[in-house]
Design a protein around this motif. Structure first.
Motif, PDB file in Angstrom:
ATOM      1  N   ARG A  56     -16.688 -18.967  -8.698  1.00  0.00           N
ATOM      2  CA  ARG A  56     -16.852 -18.813  -7.248  1.00  0.00           C
ATOM      3  C   ARG A  56     -15.498 -18.816  -6.564  1.00  0.00           C
ATOM      4  O   ARG A  56     -14.578 -19.535  -6.965  1.00  0.00           O
ATOM      5  CB  ARG A  56     -17.706 -19.944  -6.667  1.00  0.00           C
ATOM      6  N   SER A  83     -14.813 -19.244  -0.595  1.00  0.00           N
ATOM      7  CA  SER A  83     -15.935 -19.174   0.351  1.00  0.00           C
ATOM      8  C   SER A  83     -17.268 -19.517  -0.303  1.00  0.00           C
ATOM      9  O   SER A  83     -18.294 -19.580   0.373  1.00  0.00           O
ATOM     10  CB  SER A  83     -16.027 -17.755   0.917  1.00  0.00           C
ATOM     11  N   ARG A  99     -18.536 -17.562  -2.604  1.00  0.00           N
ATOM     12  CA  ARG A  99     -19.072 -16.316  -3.145  1.00  0.00           C
ATOM     13  C   ARG A  99     -18.840 -16.273  -4.662  1.00  0.00           C
ATOM     14  O   ARG A  99     -17.810 -16.729  -5.159  1.00  0.00           O
ATOM     15  CB  ARG A  99     -18.388 -15.116  -2.473  1.00  0.00           C
ATOM     16  N   THR A 143     -17.706 -14.572  -7.804  1.00  0.00           N
ATOM     17  CA  THR A 143     -16.702 -13.509  -7.961  1.00  0.00           C
ATOM     18  C   THR A 143     -16.496 -13.102  -9.421  1.00  0.00           C
ATOM     19  O   THR A 143     -15.625 -12.302  -9.714  1.00  0.00           O
ATOM     20  CB  THR A 143     -15.349 -13.980  -7.390  1.00  0.00           C
ATOM     21  N   LYS A 184     -16.615  -7.370  -8.186  1.00  0.00           N
ATOM     22  CA  LYS A 184     -17.096  -7.399  -6.791  1.00  0.00           C
ATOM     23  C   LYS A 184     -18.584  -7.724  -6.739  1.00  0.00           C
ATOM     24  O   LYS A 184     -19.064  -8.277  -5.755  1.00  0.00           O
ATOM     25  CB  LYS A 184     -16.830  -6.034  -6.136  1.00  0.00           C
ATOM     26  N   ASP A 244     -24.874 -14.603  -2.367  1.00  0.00           N
ATOM     27  CA  ASP A 244     -23.484 -14.971  -2.713  1.00  0.00           C
ATOM     28  C   ASP A 244     -22.800 -13.959  -3.632  1.00  0.00           C
ATOM     29  O   ASP A 244     -21.903 -14.316  -4.404  1.00  0.00           O
ATOM     30  CB  ASP A 244     -23.441 -16.347  -3.419  1.00  0.00           C
ATOM     31  N   GLY A 245     -23.252 -12.707  -3.644  1.00  0.00           N
ATOM     32  CA  GLY A 245     -22.595 -11.701  -4.485  1.00  0.00           C
ATOM     33  C   GLY A 245     -23.166 -11.585  -5.880  1.00  0.00           C
ATOM     34  O   GLY A 245     -22.664 -10.807  -6.692  1.00  0.00           O
ATOM     35  N   ASP A 291     -22.777  -3.503   3.575  1.00  0.00           N
ATOM     36  CA  ASP A 291     -22.061  -4.748   3.263  1.00  0.00           C
ATOM     37  C   ASP A 291     -22.885  -5.578   2.268  1.00  0.00           C
ATOM     38  O   ASP A 291     -24.024  -5.243   1.945  1.00  0.00           O
ATOM     39  CB  ASP A 291     -21.722  -5.524   4.541  1.00  0.00           C
ATOM     40  N   ARG A 292     -22.267  -6.657   1.796  1.00  0.00           N
ATOM     41  CA  ARG A 292     -22.903  -7.458   0.735  1.00  0.00           C
ATOM     42  C   ARG A 292     -24.268  -7.992   1.176  1.00  0.00           C
ATOM     43  O   ARG A 292     -25.248  -7.904   0.464  1.00  0.00           O
ATOM     44  CB  ARG A 292     -21.967  -8.602   0.343  1.00  0.00           C
ATOM     45  N   LYS A 293     -24.304  -8.547   2.396  1.00  0.00           N
ATOM     46  CA  LYS A 293     -25.574  -9.151   2.864  1.00  0.00           C
ATOM     47  C   LYS A 293     -26.690  -8.113   2.909  1.00  0.00           C
ATOM     48  O   LYS A 293     -27.828  -8.387   2.522  1.00  0.00           O
ATOM     49  CB  LYS A 293     -25.369  -9.782   4.251  1.00  0.00           C
ATOM     50  N   GLU A 304     -27.961  -7.347  -0.529  1.00  0.00           N
ATOM     51  CA  GLU A 304     -28.789  -8.449  -1.028  1.00  0.00           C
ATOM     52  C   GLU A 304     -30.182  -8.423  -0.403  1.00  0.00           C
ATOM     53  O   GLU A 304     -31.186  -8.563  -1.095  1.00  0.00           O
ATOM     54  CB  GLU A 304     -28.100  -9.786  -0.756  1.00  0.00           C
TER      55      GLU A 304
END
Ligand SMILES: Cc1cc2nc3c(=O)[nH]c(=O)nc-3n(C[C@H](O)[C@H](O)[C@H](O)COP(=O)(O)OP(=O)(O)OC[C@H]3O[C@@H](n4cnc5c(N)ncnc54)[C@H](O)[C@@H]3O)c2cc1C
Length: 393
Positions: free
Chosen positions: A136, A139, A141, A143, A155, A273-274, A316-318, A321
């Motif tokens: 992680r 933040s 996330r 990784t 990513k 969280d990615g 974007d990531r969110k 998800e």
């Protein structure tokens, strides 16, 4: 150690499908699997028609058929004590395509997926590499993942690491399961099954037996049961299988047996969280209705699309998800309910005996249920009369 656009942990059907979509969309992907392929796996080896459609879309169907993998036309249900057999063919998909499934020997099938991965120029496949934890950033996330050969940063992290998903546990997303649970065992038998074009399910005493042809002379025979019952079967699978499946008398068991369980696994989330969970890693119910591989392929295809959009900056990531969480819930909604119905039948022999007897005269309701399980239509397809017949009235 290395930085990829995405790292996929697990090169089974769901991880392979995800990685193929990502790589073909132009992204660099690293796929890790702790096993060396071909590797075997406990499975009923029945691929539903909806999974066949994903294979076609991935351009892999011809390669699978070229191995002599048999087509499966439908499913039959009976009881070990010789009550009648109900049969329903798979319905035709409403948008066209194959109205048949496949009996896929996992060593053969998974190797075709692996060979497809090896052909991808932007994809690095690393066999014999075990991921041991998630990494992680500041933040929180996720990784990357740690391995015995060093970290792999990415990513997007995709966990396709199967039923007991070590990555799901490492992220703290595993939900404890309670109760006795269900387990399965499988073995392969050498006998001429060229005339067999169906999955045959037989309800027994607190257990079910499944037959699926996976070659012209190879029959997969698996059993599902609670922990105590499977313990008894495990002590002498050969004798138990011969007693439950009369066709096995005189047939030879090829290789060893494989076991797995407990099946019911839950994840707190399938994307955050990615990190994204796909296939069995994203949570599982029970193999009784045989859609695990097909749904793993379909989820992999959808997830590959969402992560590709993330890596190319379109979303974007969110958003990626949220979209994947929505797909996962939608794809599993009806198959989970079909599984619950099948488990109720398995638990209540009097009910399932009546339901099988009704389905002999009224196979339409059973066929409609197979279509729901394949995602062709919803439960609205069933009339009140269908429901009564499915419940044995
Ligand atoms: C008895 C039984 C009968 C079944 N019958 C059917 C059926 O008839 N039809 C059907 O569609 N489905 C059936 N299933 C379910 C089906 O087998 C699964 O749904 C399917 O294999 C899931 O695919 P997957 O890619 O998610 O995971 P898997 O196929 O389990 O692949 C996971 C991969 O992750 C790798 N891995 C795990 N941990 C790590 C790690 N830490 N690091 C690196 N790699 C790792 C493993 O080596 C493995 O290759 C059955 C299952 C059982 C047990």
């Amino acid at each position: 150690m290395s930085q990829a656009g995405a790292v996929v942990i697990g090169a089974g059907p769901s991880g392979a499908a995800t990685a193929l979509v990502l790589s073909r969309a132009g992204h660099h992907v690293t796929v890790l699997d702790r096993a060396h392929f071909p590797r075997d796996k406990a499975c009923g080896e029945g691929l539903m028609p909806s999974g066949v459609a994903v294979l076609r879309r991935l351009g892999l169907l011809d390669a699978v058929l070229a191995t002599g993998t048999p087509r499966i036309r439908g499913v039959s249900y009976t009881h070990g004590d010789g009550t009648p057999t109900a049969y329903a063919p798979f319905p035709m998909p409403i948008d066209g395509g194959e109205g048949w499934g496949l009996g896929v020997r996992r060593t053969v099938f998974d190797t075709i997926l692996i060979e497809a991965l090896r052909r991808e120029p932007r994809l690095t496949l690393r066999e014999g590499v075990r991921a041991s934890g998630v990494l992680r950033g500041a933040s929180g996330r996720i990784t990357g993942v740690s391995t015995e050969e060093g970290p792999v940063w990415a990513k997007a992290v995709i966990a396709a690491d199967g039923l007991h998903s070590p990555m799901r546990a490492a992220a703290g997303w595993a939900v404890a399961t309670s109760g006795e649970g269900r387990y399965g065992m499988a073995g392969h038998w050498k006998l001429d099954v060229r005339a067999l074009d169906r999955i045959a399910v037989s309800f027994g005493d607190r257990e079910e037996w499944y037959q699926c042809p996976v070659g012209s002379d190879l029959l997969l025979v698996s059993t599902l049961a609670g922990r105590a019952r499977i313990g008894v079967t495990a002590r002498n699978y050969q004798a138990a299988a011969r007693a439950a499946v009369p066709a096995l008398r005189g047939a030879e068991l090829v290789g060893g047996t494989l076991a797995a369980g407990q099946f019911r696994q839950r994840a707190r989330t399938v994307a955050a969280d990615g990190m994204f969970l796909v296939g069995d890693a994203a949570g599982y119910g029970d193999p009784t209705t045989g859609e695990g591989i097909g749904i793993g392929l379909l989820l992999g295809q959808r997830l590959g699309g969402h992560v590709a959009a993330l890596l190319s900056g379109e979303v974007d990531r969110k958003s990626a998800e949220v979209r994947y969480r929505r797909d996962h819930a939608e794809i599993w909604r009806n198959p989970s309910r079909v599984t619950a119905l099948a488990l109720m039948m398995a638990r209540h022999p009097r009910l399932s005996r009546r339901a099988v007897a009704r389905a002999v005269d009224r196979p339409h309701a059973l066929g409609a249920l197979l279509g729901i399980n394949c995602g062709y239509w919803g439960f609205g397809k069933l009339t009140p009369r269908d429901w009564l017949s499915l419940c044995g009235f």
